[in-house]
Design an enzyme around this catalytic site. Sequence first.
Site, PDB file in Angstrom:
ATOM      1  N   PHE A   1      -3.410  -8.825  -6.304  1.00 63.65           N
ATOM      2  CA  PHE A   1      -1.918  -8.944  -6.147  1.00 63.65           C
ATOM      3  C   PHE A   1      -1.517  -8.891  -7.599  1.00 63.65           C
ATOM      4  O   PHE A   1      -0.441  -8.595  -8.507  1.00 63.65           O
ATOM      5  CB  PHE A   1      -1.065  -8.360  -5.077  1.00 63.65           C
TER       6      PHE A   1
ATOM      7  N   HIS B   1      -8.467  -0.093  -5.908  1.00 63.03           N
ATOM      8  CA  HIS B   1      -8.400  -1.572  -6.495  1.00 63.03           C
ATOM      9  C   HIS B   1      -8.979  -2.149  -6.095  1.00 63.03           C
ATOM     10  O   HIS B   1      -9.724  -3.488  -6.684  1.00 63.03           O
ATOM     11  CB  HIS B   1      -6.577  -2.465  -5.352  1.00 63.03           C
TER      12      HIS B   1
ATOM     13  N   HIS C   1      -2.321   4.786 -10.936  1.00 63.62           N
ATOM     14  CA  HIS C   1      -1.047   4.835 -10.243  1.00 63.62           C
ATOM     15  C   HIS C   1      -0.530   5.929 -10.470  1.00 63.62           C
ATOM     16  O   HIS C   1       0.649   6.377  -9.915  1.00 63.62           O
ATOM     17  CB  HIS C   1       0.227   3.135 -10.137  1.00 63.62           C
TER      18      HIS C   1
ATOM     19  N   HIS D   1       5.353  -2.282  -1.099  1.00 66.12           N
ATOM     20  CA  HIS D   1       4.115  -2.158  -0.727  1.00 66.12           C
ATOM     21  C   HIS D   1       4.066  -1.910   1.071  1.00 66.12           C
ATOM     22  O   HIS D   1       5.491  -2.151   1.183  1.00 66.12           O
ATOM     23  CB  HIS D   1       2.651  -2.722  -0.779  1.00 66.12           C
TER      24      HIS D   1
ATOM     25  N   HIS E   1       5.387  -6.700 -11.709  1.00 62.02           N
ATOM     26  CA  HIS E   1       4.286  -7.047 -10.764  1.00 62.02           C
ATOM     27  C   HIS E   1       3.861  -7.979 -10.125  1.00 62.02           C
ATOM     28  O   HIS E   1       4.258  -8.084  -8.546  1.00 62.02           O
ATOM     29  CB  HIS E   1       3.490  -5.584 -11.002  1.00 62.02           C
TER      30      HIS E   1
ATOM     31  N   HIS F   1       6.382   2.388  -7.925  1.00 59.57           N
ATOM     32  CA  HIS F   1       5.528   2.757  -9.065  1.00 59.57           C
ATOM     33  C   HIS F   1       6.008   3.708 -10.111  1.00 59.57           C
ATOM     34  O   HIS F   1       5.560   4.158 -10.658  1.00 59.57           O
ATOM     35  CB  HIS F   1       4.477   2.623  -8.334  1.00 59.57           C
TER      36      HIS F   1
ATOM     37  N   HIS G   1      -5.548   5.110  -2.524  1.00 55.50           N
ATOM     38  CA  HIS G   1      -5.352   3.759  -3.782  1.00 55.50           C
ATOM     39  C   HIS G   1      -4.839   2.716  -3.190  1.00 55.50           C
ATOM     40  O   HIS G   1      -5.481   1.701  -4.197  1.00 55.50           O
ATOM     41  CB  HIS G   1      -3.745   3.817  -3.027  1.00 55.50           C
TER      42      HIS G   1
END
Length: 600
Positions: A358, A340, A371, A206, A185, A215, A336
Amino acid sequence: MASLHLPCTANPSHSLSPSNSHTKPSHFFFHAKRSINRGLQISCCSGQNQEKTSQNDVETTTPPQGKVDRRNMLVGLGGLYGASNLLASTTPGASANPIKPPELDKCGVAKNWVAGGTLLKDSCCPPLSESIIDYRIPPVLEMKIRPSAHRVSPEYIFKYNMAMDRMRRLPKDDPRSFMQQANIHCAYCNGAYDQPGQGTLDLQVHYNWLFFPFHRWYLYFYERILGKLIGDPTFALPFWNWDNPKGMTIPPMFLDPESALYDEKRDPDCIKPNAVVDLGLTRSTNPLQVVTNNLTIMYSEMIRANATVCDFMGAPYREGDPNSEAGQGALERGSHTSVHGWVGDYKGQPSGEDLGNFYSAGRDPLFYCHHGNVDRMWMIWQNFLPSNKLPDKKINDPDFLNAAFLFYDENAQLVRVTVKDCLDNLRMGFDYQRIDLPWLDYRPPPQTAGAKVTRAGRTAAAVPNTVFPITVDKIVRVLVPKSKKGKADESLFLEDITVDTSKLLKVDVFVNDEDDNVFELDKASYAGTYAQVPHKSKDTTATSSIRLNLTDLYDDMDVADDDTVLVTLVPRHQGPGITIGGIKIIENTMTPKTPHLSCT
């Protein structure tokens, strides 16, 4: 910590009704005989060719909410490795420009773009391999059922801990080790790759239609690696069902400091007993209000805000196409991203590590559980939400289907996969435990009074045509012309949203809002959100657009013979960092340029 058990506070009389073709049960059941060889069709509309509104009325006020200092999560990835011959179009005459993944030997220095581009201490580059094979999904001998993390047994938790402990103990250079899995990632999303052949296009998974497919593949191989390590090919990853009030706390298995599932780099506030995940990042201190906000957000993201497939999936993204523009789908930029930002520790860690940045998001085991629910939402939206607006939610564009990624499988073999092979979870051998979906019946109550809206519109200062771009560092109100009077099939476009890519930025959008209570989202005027997490781009800024469907919103409001609506923008961040180049409303109709409401 027990799961949160709170009663729904919405009026049940406002549940979905047959009149709007969304009648659904409050329980979600899967159908084992569902076909795994469905046709692929697309119904998307970007609306980028529409002209901007030239005249609007604008008012700005200081936001009453407190400082929002949270950040958010992930970006960028691709997946293939110099194998363009494998990306041939399945449709004659198609453009055949799918995103190609970066070459592993081109992986370079990774930087923390939240901290001004400082070098990362740990490399993000996965191990090199001289052997790459095209992956073939094995025959499904037994369907894996991914469980809710709030409903698992002690035996399952023991097995999951054992698998994670063995993954953490693998040699550092083993591509199946936990840090190397996290590096997948990091490398793809944090600028460690220089992708040849992409022209001026940043490589991203993304902010576009690659978000869900990438994902899904990522979790697929991560799950198979864990199963291999404990000799159990039926092992299934859990999902964190933050869309349900009973799952709106961090699953207890991730909170034990002695567990291999624990990560000390989480916001201390989110691990407090019964801390409710804030999917709106409103920072409301009322847990009941947060729950009702969350359910309203889920209803909006999954049903109300989408007029086209791309409104949910994200904007098209094509290799070498200078016209490709980033655009997140409703769920990606909403719940989503907020999860985070809610878990990431921006007070105690330099850059919101782990889940809030990230490069480090994959280092928290909770990432994969989070996820899992994101993927579950894609599956539910794609296959189990009937809609008279979107009867088919598949995409047949070869630039989507043939986009490719690289992953290491459970045997440490580097494999090449494509989007078209991950569109059916049953074919991939996994399904999800049946869980109630209370947001299906959480349509906000109708709004009928318009006096306050009228007064707010009248007090908005008249502005010249050059009002745009608008800097959204405080509450902004704009009077926007409708395409026709009264209730209509329309969408709201926020165009040329230019952002500082190093910052967390979030703006909620309201239409004809009656009050300034920014902590409440459970009302008819809530139209949706725009949010981003810090990420690397070729420049210090990036530009995108979003589309919010207004059709159902109008049904819940008294727009009468109005020829304008009052759009209110409420920032959840503090200070500058985002400007909007134009706001307009257009009718959801096919045009000569979009005869099939396509994404092109």
